[in-house]
Design an enzyme around this catalytic site. Structure first.
Site, PDB file in Angstrom:
ATOM      1  N   ASP A  91      -7.749   0.860   7.573  1.00  0.00           N
ATOM      2  CA  ASP A  91      -6.586   1.527   8.160  1.00  0.00           C
ATOM      3  C   ASP A  91      -6.970   2.950   8.533  1.00  0.00           C
ATOM      4  O   ASP A  91      -8.089   3.403   8.277  1.00  0.00           O
ATOM      5  CB  ASP A  91      -5.366   1.474   7.236  1.00  0.00           C
ATOM      6  CG  ASP A  91      -5.587   2.191   5.905  1.00  0.00           C
ATOM      7  OD1 ASP A  91      -6.481   3.050   5.809  1.00  0.00           O
ATOM      8  OD2 ASP A  91      -4.851   1.879   4.942  1.00  0.00           O
ATOM      9  N   ARG A  97      -3.914  -5.505   7.289  1.00  0.00           N
ATOM     10  CA  ARG A  97      -4.958  -4.616   7.836  1.00  0.00           C
ATOM     11  C   ARG A  97      -6.262  -5.365   8.058  1.00  0.00           C
ATOM     12  O   ARG A  97      -7.023  -5.053   8.968  1.00  0.00           O
ATOM     13  CB  ARG A  97      -5.153  -3.391   6.950  1.00  0.00           C
ATOM     14  CG  ARG A  97      -5.447  -3.637   5.504  1.00  0.00           C
ATOM     15  CD  ARG A  97      -5.281  -2.335   4.709  1.00  0.00           C
ATOM     16  NE  ARG A  97      -5.012  -2.602   3.306  1.00  0.00           N
ATOM     17  CZ  ARG A  97      -5.930  -2.594   2.364  1.00  0.00           C
ATOM     18  NH1 ARG A  97      -7.186  -2.336   2.674  1.00  0.00           N
ATOM     19  NH2 ARG A  97      -5.603  -2.829   1.107  1.00  0.00           N
ATOM     20  N   ASP A 114       0.840  -1.202   0.000  1.00  0.00           N
ATOM     21  CA  ASP A 114       0.000   0.000   0.000  1.00  0.00           C
ATOM     22  C   ASP A 114       0.875   1.253   0.000  1.00  0.00           C
ATOM     23  O   ASP A 114       1.987   1.242   0.555  1.00  0.00           O
ATOM     24  CB  ASP A 114      -0.900   0.012   1.238  1.00  0.00           C
ATOM     25  CG  ASP A 114      -1.951  -1.088   1.210  1.00  0.00           C
ATOM     26  OD1 ASP A 114      -2.236  -1.592   0.107  1.00  0.00           O
ATOM     27  OD2 ASP A 114      -2.480  -1.437   2.286  1.00  0.00           O
ATOM     28  N   TYR A 142       5.838  -8.875   8.742  1.00  0.00           N
ATOM     29  CA  TYR A 142       5.416  -7.485   8.873  1.00  0.00           C
ATOM     30  C   TYR A 142       5.507  -7.036  10.324  1.00  0.00           C
ATOM     31  O   TYR A 142       5.256  -7.821  11.246  1.00  0.00           O
ATOM     32  CB  TYR A 142       3.962  -7.312   8.421  1.00  0.00           C
ATOM     33  CG  TYR A 142       3.708  -7.599   6.956  1.00  0.00           C
ATOM     34  CD1 TYR A 142       3.736  -6.577   6.003  1.00  0.00           C
ATOM     35  CD2 TYR A 142       3.415  -8.889   6.528  1.00  0.00           C
ATOM     36  CE1 TYR A 142       3.490  -6.840   4.663  1.00  0.00           C
ATOM     37  CE2 TYR A 142       3.167  -9.152   5.182  1.00  0.00           C
ATOM     38  CZ  TYR A 142       3.203  -8.134   4.261  1.00  0.00           C
ATOM     39  OH  TYR A 142       2.959  -8.405   2.945  1.00  0.00           O
TER      40      TYR A 142
END
Length: 299
Positions: A81, A172, A39, A67
């Protein structure tokens, strides 16, 4: 032309396509492809394939990933998000023990519904394009695998953790699903991809450093050769008498190789000529008693 894989540190504000476009200008070549979308607000490891290595793009997207993520309980948004439009706000009354238990309940396989704001195509159109038009469609869940979760900080309503996962996992959405399970909702506030397969954050290069290295003529040392990705595959050398077969990308029989030892059905191997030129990946068929090409990397 550069051939190989370079580990890029994608900075916030750039799309993965932006990184490829800028690298084309920096390296002065068109044949470049990335190995998995990040993203625009996310940062971190983005392996980029150059030249003949672009054939690797689909193989590298299959690699496991790690992550570092921060998320906030008590809120939901349309993008899952903190950049999205707020949909709900709820008080956070859960305990740290409850949060820990729910987070760890996502370990292993779980069915995840991809978010509307994603690059998945449905009937030829990206989901995020439909979302921007105010449309929401039903999405099929996909099984993803959460290998590990390490909670780094638990300062409710904020949580920080490290997640190791399979390809296709939306972090997310994982945060969103944790919030749903806790009954208060959650939004991701920060995402950093710290590993893709063997590519690590500590070795990732910002575009500005790549540009400087190209000017200094030192960039070659930071481009991983294609064959290194297959370092755990057995090496097979074709006798020079039969080199024309691999020059033309053809299959060859087991009695045409220099190495001795049993050949295993379905085994993938790295194939070289006698002068140690890497040709590509071949798979052995015991039925046909020959090695057949899977991916060729000659220029």
């Amino acid at each position: 032309m550069y051939n190989g894989i370079i580990n890029i540190y994608k900075e916030a504000g750039f799309t993965s396509h932006d990184v490829v476009a800028k690298l084309r200008g920096i390296l002065k070549q068109k044949k470049i492809g990335h190995t998995g979308t990040l993203d625009p607000d996310a940062v971190g490891v983005l392996p980029v394939c150059l030249g003949s290595a672009t054939k690797l793009c689909d193989m590298l997207t299959d690699k496991s990933k790690e992550y570092r993520v921060r998320f906030l309980l008590g809120r939901t948004t349309d993008t899952q998000d903190s950049s999205g439009q707020v949909l709900t706000q709820s008080p956070v009354t859960v305990t740290e023990a409850q949060v820990t238990a729910v987070i760890h309940s996502f370990l292993g396989d779980y069915d995840q519904v991809p978010p509307m704001y994603s690059a998945i195509k449905v009937d030829g159109k990206r989901l995020y394009q439909l979302a921007r038009e105010g449309k929401e469609i039903e999405r099929k869940s996909r099984q993803v695998h959460i290998e590990y979760i390490h909670i780094e900080e638990l300062a409710l309503p904020e949580i920080a953790m490290v997640v190791g996962c399979s390809k296709g996992t939306y972090i997310r959405t994982l945060c969103h699903d944790i919030g749903q399970e806790l009954g208060c909702g959650a939004v991701m506030t920060h995402l950093e991809r710290s590993r893709v397969g063997e590519f690590l954050m500590e070795e990732a290069l910002p575009l500005s450093e790549v540009e400087q290295m190209v000017k200094e003529g030192t960039i070659d040392g930071h481009i991983l050769p294609v064959e290194r990705i297959f370092a755990d595959y057995r090496k097979v050398t074709v006798d020079d008498r039969f080199r024309k077969l691999i020059d033309n990308g053809n299959a060859f029989y087991e009695d045409m190789i220099m190495e001795s030892g049993a050949c295993i059905d379905g085994e993938s191997v790295r194939v070289y000529s006698q002068d140690n030129r890497f040709y590509g990946i071949f798979a052995y068929s015991s039925y046909e008693k020959r090695f057949k090409p899977v991916k060729m990397f000659m220029e």
